[in-house]
Design an enzyme around this catalytic site. Structure first.
Site, mmCIF file in Angstrom:
data_model
loop_
_atom_site.group_PDB
_atom_site.id
_atom_site.type_symbol
_atom_site.label_atom_id
_atom_site.label_comp_id
_atom_site.label_asym_id
_atom_site.label_seq_id
_atom_site.Cartn_x
_atom_site.Cartn_y
_atom_site.Cartn_z
ATOM 1 N N ASN A 8 9.271 8.927 -11.937
ATOM 2 C CA ASN A 8 7.964 8.526 -11.426
ATOM 3 C C ASN A 8 7.950 8.954 -9.961
ATOM 4 O OD1 ASN A 8 5.670 7.231 -10.580
ATOM 5 N ND2 ASN A 8 6.188 5.262 -11.510
ATOM 6 N N ARG A 94 5.874 10.695 -15.226
ATOM 7 C CA ARG A 94 4.548 10.103 -15.104
ATOM 8 C C ARG A 94 3.658 11.160 -14.461
ATOM 9 N NH1 ARG A 94 2.713 5.685 -10.649
ATOM 10 N NH2 ARG A 94 0.602 5.389 -11.383
ATOM 11 N N HIS A 182 -3.242 3.817 -14.317
ATOM 12 C CA HIS A 182 -2.234 2.776 -14.592
ATOM 13 C C HIS A 182 -2.044 2.588 -16.101
ATOM 14 C CE1 HIS A 182 -3.050 0.933 -10.381
ATOM 15 N NE2 HIS A 182 -1.926 1.623 -10.343
ATOM 16 N N HIS A 209 -3.044 -5.083 -12.766
ATOM 17 C CA HIS A 209 -1.922 -4.354 -12.159
ATOM 18 C C HIS A 209 -2.159 -4.363 -10.648
ATOM 19 C CE1 HIS A 209 1.130 -0.985 -12.071
ATOM 20 N NE2 HIS A 209 0.602 -0.936 -10.870
ATOM 21 N N ARG A 242 -6.132 1.968 -0.020
ATOM 22 C CA ARG A 242 -7.363 2.548 -0.578
ATOM 23 C C ARG A 242 -8.477 1.502 -0.570
ATOM 24 N NH1 ARG A 242 -4.677 4.576 -6.043
ATOM 25 N NH2 ARG A 242 -2.689 4.049 -5.076
ATOM 26 N N GLU A 380 6.824 0.978 -16.339
ATOM 27 C CA GLU A 380 6.238 2.282 -16.679
ATOM 28 C C GLU A 380 7.324 3.263 -17.128
ATOM 29 O OE1 GLU A 380 4.630 1.784 -12.836
ATOM 30 O OE2 GLU A 380 2.634 2.477 -13.429
HETATM 31 P P1 ADP Z 1 3.678 0.695 -6.220
HETATM 32 O O1 ADP Z 1 2.226 0.822 -6.560
HETATM 33 O O2 ADP Z 1 4.091 1.447 -4.999
HETATM 34 O O3 ADP Z 1 4.626 0.838 -7.405
HETATM 35 P P2 ADP Z 1 4.510 -2.084 -6.287
HETATM 36 O O4 ADP Z 1 4.093 -2.429 -7.670
HETATM 37 O O5 ADP Z 1 5.957 -2.011 -5.985
HETATM 38 O O6 ADP Z 1 3.767 -0.821 -5.734
HETATM 39 O O7 ADP Z 1 3.836 -3.215 -5.324
HETATM 40 C C1 ADP Z 1 3.973 -3.167 -3.947
HETATM 41 C C2 ADP Z 1 3.246 -4.370 -3.376
HETATM 42 O O8 ADP Z 1 3.850 -5.567 -3.906
HETATM 43 C C3 ADP Z 1 3.352 -4.490 -1.845
HETATM 44 O O9 ADP Z 1 2.107 -4.898 -1.319
HETATM 45 C C4 ADP Z 1 4.374 -5.587 -1.674
HETATM 46 O O10 ADP Z 1 4.206 -6.297 -0.477
HETATM 47 C C5 ADP Z 1 4.057 -6.473 -2.859
HETATM 48 N N1 ADP Z 1 5.168 -7.384 -3.128
HETATM 49 C C6 ADP Z 1 6.374 -7.087 -3.620
HETATM 50 N N2 ADP Z 1 7.147 -8.196 -3.654
HETATM 51 C C7 ADP Z 1 6.383 -9.206 -3.157
HETATM 52 C C8 ADP Z 1 6.594 -10.601 -2.919
HETATM 53 N N3 ADP Z 1 7.748 -11.184 -3.202
HETATM 54 N N4 ADP Z 1 5.564 -11.326 -2.416
HETATM 55 C C9 ADP Z 1 4.389 -10.732 -2.121
HETATM 56 N N5 ADP Z 1 4.133 -9.440 -2.317
HETATM 57 C C10 ADP Z 1 5.103 -8.689 -2.827
#
Ligand code: ADP
Length: 397
Positions: A8, A94, A182, A209, A242, A380
């Site tokens: 990914n 992906r 997604h 998501h 975004r 994913e």
């Molecule tokens: P991506 O789209 O890059 O795969 P992720 O699914 O990893 O993103 O999500 C990233 C987001 O999740 C960020 O805004 C991060 O701050 C938030 N996040 C991850 N862990 C926590 C947590 N424990 N509490 C609050 N937000 C979190």
């Protein structure tokens, strides 16, 4: 043992997972890792299924290292190190956008790559990086089959009405329509939901998501019938950087009154807006949740308000709601955000149990809640592995 790799590849990170392939049945996760901070100071970390760290490396002066350079390093390392008993027979990727032509996973060849390149302007944060990884691996291992799995596939058969933009008909025929993204995440959630609660899975469900990218999907009997992202992954919810849905008149104003050019508008809408733009602090929900400034609170409130508002629209598309699933970084971890969105959706019957929510349990609604609310971690990479193995098995029969 034969194995495949799920890749990914994003703008600043490459996530990879190695899956062992039994002769029949589902792929089994065998190792995984991430290269982060590409373009700044890349960091690589991979761990085996038992938690053993396989490699940890940082390139402090590696700002100029490209995705291709780092994949080459990873490839050479994988060949010479503890993975040697796991023979990699294919790589699944992906690929965010499959356009109107490609829905089902495909084995990549030159012609497919050319067509997918044409879709880069529709997903500038993702598609170029997805394709860069494919090209880099084709150079390193020209005979290794590579399979493209599309994020648009899950939404491909949604009702026509949910695919149309209210533009002249000819534009729809040219492919200017609502695709949705997604999809690999939502497909995984639909499968898991079927295992966890088949009754809810067969009903009307909204999956949220909520990660750096964020969207909602309305699922009826495990199939997408509507979603908040559209022609590009810019539409719908407010995201990390975004803007989500935006009055198109704003873009006309940028051009006519503010003299902005296309590159700066693209940068503004994709990279400078969302949580980052509204807070002026960070795109990271963890960082904002730790701050008490008015700007951080406003950004979080807007994120939740927009999510609940779009959920209301999807409940209308579904004609009701039986289940609501939170997933991805924010959805899986941020109990404060789940509580705020849940509170705004009280009117549809969502009642969140504060303790279950704080403990990140699978079911976080109260026993009397007419809508079952769940947290289901997405995967994913697992979905990519499954598609890759199925396609390999189909083509070898
Ligand atoms: P991506 O789209 O890059 O795969 P992720 O699914 O990893 O993103 O999500 C990233 C987001 O999740 C960020 O805004 C991060 O701050 C938030 N996040 C991850 N862990 C926590 C947590 N424990 N509490 C609050 N937000 C979190």
């Amino acid at each position: 043992m034969k194995a495949i790799v799920s890749l990914n590849s994003g703008s600043s990170s490459i996530k990879f997972s190695l899956f062992a392939i039994p002769t029949s049945g589902e792929p089994k996760l065998s190792a995984g890792g991430k290269i982060e901070k590409i373009g700044i100071a890349p960091q690589l970390r991979a761990i085996d299924i038992d938690g053993t760290v396989l490699i940890e490396k940082e390139w402090r002066d590696g700002a100029t290292l490209t995705h291709a350079d780092l994949l080459q390093y990873l490839f050479t390392w994988a060949r010479d190190h503890p993975l040697q008993d796991r023979e990699i027979i294919a790589i699944g990727h992906r690929v965010v956008h499959g356009g109107t032509q490609f829905a089902r996973p495909r084995i990549v060849n030159e012609a497919l790559l050319k067509e997918l390149e044409k879709l880069c302007p529709l997903a500038p944060l993702h598609q170029p990086h997805n394709l860069a990884a494919i090209k880099a691996i084709a150079k390193l291992a020209p005979n290794l089959p590579q399979i493209a799995c599309f994020d648009t596939e899950f939404h491909h058969d949604k009702p026509e009405i949910a695919s149309r933009l209210a533009l002249p008909r000819a534009m729809h025929d040219q492919g200017i329509r609502r695709y949705g993204f997604h999809g690999l995440s939502y497909e995984y959630i639909a499968r898991r939901l079927q295992q966890i609660d088949p009754d809810v899975a067969s009903g009307k469900v909204i999956a949220a998501h909520l990660g750096n990218g964020a969207s909602l999907c309305a699922m009826q009997d495990g199939k997408s019938i509507d979603t908040t992202m559209g022609f590009t992954a810019l539409d719908g919810l407010m995201m990390g950087t975004r803007c989500g849905s935006l009055d198109p008149g704003v873009v006309i104003h940028f051009i006519k009154e503010m003299g902005m050019d296309i590159a700066s508008i693209e940068d503004l809408l994709y990279r400078q807006s969302g949580l980052l733009g509204v807070s002026g602090i960070s795109s990271d929900m963890r960082v904002l949740s730790d701050k008490s400034s008015q700007e951080a609170c406003e950004a979080i409130d807007l994120f939740c308000w927009r999510a609940a508002r779009e959920a209301g629209a999807l409940i209308s598309s579904l004609g009701g709601i039986d289940g609501f699933v939170f997933t991805a970084g924010i959805g899986e971890n941020a109990s404060n955000i789940r509580a705020m969105i849940g509170e705004r959706l009280r009117w549809v019957g969502i009642e969140i149990d504060a303790q279950a929510n704080a403990a990140n349990q699978t079911i976080i609604s109260t026993t009397s809640s007419p809508v079952t609310v769940m947290i289901i971690p997405t995967d994913e990479e697992h979905m990519i592995a499954l598609h890759t193995v199925n396609l390999l098995r189909e083509t070898r029969q």
